[in-house]
Design a protein around this motif. Structure first.
Motif, PDB file in Angstrom:
ATOM      1  N   LEU A 275      -7.905 -24.096  15.499  1.00 49.05           N
ATOM      2  CA  LEU A 275      -8.993 -24.502  16.411  1.00 49.05           C
ATOM      3  C   LEU A 275      -8.770 -23.427  17.825  1.00 49.05           C
ATOM      4  N   THR A 277      -7.908 -20.366  17.938  1.00 49.14           N
ATOM      5  CA  THR A 277      -8.467 -19.088  17.636  1.00 49.14           C
ATOM      6  C   THR A 277      -9.882 -19.125  17.730  1.00 49.14           C
ATOM      7  N   ILE A 278     -10.564 -20.322  17.257  1.00 44.78           N
ATOM      8  CA  ILE A 278     -12.095 -20.747  17.650  1.00 44.78           C
ATOM      9  C   ILE A 278     -12.310 -20.545  19.015  1.00 44.78           C
ATOM     10  N   ASP A 279     -11.636 -21.329  19.669  1.00 41.87           N
ATOM     11  CA  ASP A 279     -11.757 -21.564  21.114  1.00 41.87           C
ATOM     12  C   ASP A 279     -11.958 -20.105  21.831  1.00 41.87           C
ATOM     13  N   ASP A 281     -12.634 -17.461  20.338  1.00 36.93           N
ATOM     14  CA  ASP A 281     -13.446 -16.488  19.818  1.00 36.93           C
ATOM     15  C   ASP A 281     -12.842 -15.315  19.389  1.00 36.93           C
ATOM     16  N   PRO A 283     -11.983 -13.445  15.964  1.00 40.27           N
ATOM     17  CA  PRO A 283     -12.147 -13.267  14.531  1.00 40.27           C
ATOM     18  C   PRO A 283     -10.653 -12.824  13.757  1.00 40.27           C
ATOM     19  N   MET A 286      -8.278 -15.647  13.883  1.00 42.80           N
ATOM     20  CA  MET A 286      -8.942 -16.772  12.946  1.00 42.80           C
ATOM     21  C   MET A 286      -8.894 -16.645  11.554  1.00 42.80           C
TER      22      MET A 286
END
Length: 489
Positions: A275, A277-279, A281, A283, A286
């Motif tokens: 989460l 890494t998603i926040d 951004d 890749p 992620m």
């Protein structure tokens, strides 16, 4: 003689590859059709006095091979019915190897009640085994160059790729193979195998695959088998093997000792790292963190495989079936005009699944299905949404604001022993507000947390730049810098 169709194979090379049975049927044919006259044996057939009609003209009329093949089948069936006699249809190689028209004719003839006979011939596979020098019993796969997208080669076995009609097709094959093999992996290109005076065989690194000349309807590519497990690094099966090795007696002592309980927290931690890494951004991060999360799934599944309950492929099958079953608007005949209707379909199917397992939804609590160990804000949000589905909800947002004020007042007036409960009530009321505002409370708090970290970091950075230590700074100094950071963000 009633209408019938005989399909014969012309072999992959010259007249010496014709079987005696095929040659007799060609000689006796009253009406002979060739899928294509572009074949090494055609000139010899003409020299022997055979006449024929070919379907080469159709290749110019249609944009895809599939359309050509379908039209050939339609015309052959029509000609057979019109002539009311046996017609012979000759195809390159063997009628049952990489020959789409044979499959289409089998379907069409069965539907129209037309007898169909198939007589084999030497296929290009026979010449491939002979000229390239590998034994198919070691394991090999035959793939279609025009349809490689859905077929991932297994490096452990030999791979033959047919239908490499031109340089463009060879280029597409190269790109697909490069997702598995290194750019310099040695592959073999064969043209006109077994045809005297025309055969050519070239071994080239993969990156030069589309630089070879001479591609045509008698071309193929051979990708030799390899025992290098690194080539399977993108394979789910190889990942499963690695986890099994780690858990084996010859594997890692730490991995062997783990249980569901001992690595339970790891699953939660890895989820939150994904989460993050998603926040952010990010890749690259992620990709790595999703791998770490997948490892936790594989470890838990491996433990159950060792216990004889299920393995990770059972997990994949269960997920596969669930996705198909719960998306009838995609994989079935049911419609869904928008996301809301798709969600309604999903929930209705979930109810039916529960009934099939003997669970009567009406006898379950409305709040059933909310995971016990969800984070507090997320769990409160889901509980409230479920309660709201049966009307247990505030009528308007002003009621929610009033409830927050009431809970805040009760918290201020609470005793030491009662503060925890009153604080929980206040947070629960705030979650209710977030639901009315259509804001996810976890995401809202996560945003504020990131903002706090950034602004506090600004304070530390500015104090260091001034030669100050934050532990020796006053609240007033930090407040000034805090306000500055707010203007910057």
């Amino acid at each position: 003689m009633p209408a019938s169709i005989v399909i014969v194979g012309l072999g992959s090379g010259d007249e010496n590859q014709l079987t005696l049975g095929v040659w007799k049927r060609l000689q006796a044919a009253r009406t002979l059709y060739l899928r294509t006259a572009h074949h090494p044996v055609t000139a010899w057939m003409e020299s022997q006095g055979l006449t024929y009609r070919s379907f080469d003209f159709l290749y110019e009329q249609f944009d895809s091979f599939q359309d050509v093949y379908e039209q050939i089948a339609i015309q052959l069936v029509r000609h057979a019915l019109e002539e009311g006699s046996e017609i012979v249809y000759a195809v390159p190689g063997h009628p049952m190897v990489a020959e789409s028209t044979t499959r289409l004719l089998r379907i069409a003839c069965e539907a129209r009640g037309i007898p169909l006979e198939i007589i084999g011939g030497e296929s290009f596979l026979d010449q491939a085994f002979l000229r390239l020098g590998f034994d198919p019993i070691d394991g090999f796969a035959l793939l279609d160059a025009t349809n490689l997208t859905h077929h991932r080669p297994d490096p452990r076995i030999h791979t033959l790729i047919g239908q490499v009609y031109d340089t463009f097709t060879a280029s597409e094959v190269k790109l697909q193979l490069m997702s598995v093999y290194p750019d310099d992996y040695e592959v073999v290109v064969g043209h006109h195998l077994g045809v005297y005076g025309e055969e050519s065989i070239a071994q080239v690194p993969l990156y030069e695959l589309d630089r070879i000349e001479g591609y045509g309807n008698l071309s193929l590519i051979w990708v030799p088998a390899s025992g290098d497990d690194q080539l399977r690094s993108r394979s789910f099966e190889r990942l499963h093997e690695i986890v099994a090795i780690l858990r084996s007696p010859e594997g890692c002592p730490w991995d062997r000792e783990q249980t569901h309980a001992s690595i339970r927290k790891n699953l939660i931690e890895e989820t939150y790292e994904v989460l993050e890494t998603i926040d952010d951004d990010d890749p690259d991060a992620m990709c790595e963190e999703m791998g770490d999360l997948l490892l936790q799934i594989l470890l838990h599944a491996q433990m159950e495989e060792e216990a004889g309950a299920f393995d990770v492929f059972d997990v994949l099958e269960t997920l596969h079936d669930k996705l198909i079953r719960r998306h009838p608007h995609v994989f079935g005949e049911k419609a869904a005009a928008d996301a809301e209707e798709a969600l309604q379909n999903w929930n209705a199917i979930k109810l039916e699944e529960k009934r099939s397992r003997g669970i009567e939804p009406g006898r379950q609590s409305q709040l059933a299905g909310v995971p016990r160990d969800l984070p507090g804000l997320m769990k409160a949000y889901k509980l409230q949404k479920k309660a709201a589905q049966v009307g247990f909800d505030w009528d308007k947002i002003d009621d929610v604001y009033a409830k927050i004020e009431e809970e805040l007042r009760e918290l201020k007036e609470a005793s030491d022993e009662g503060r925890e409960g009153e604080l929980g009530d206040l947070l629960f009321a705030v979650v209710n507000l977030s639901r009315f505002l259509k804001i996810d409370p976890e995401e809202a708090l996560a945003t504020t947390n990131r903002k706090f970290v950034d602004r506090f970091g600004y304070i530390e950075q500015e104090l260091r730049a001034a030669g100050r230590d934050i532990t020796q700074s006053t609240l007033a100094e930090m407040e000034v810098l805090w306000q500055k950071s707010k203007k910057l963000s």
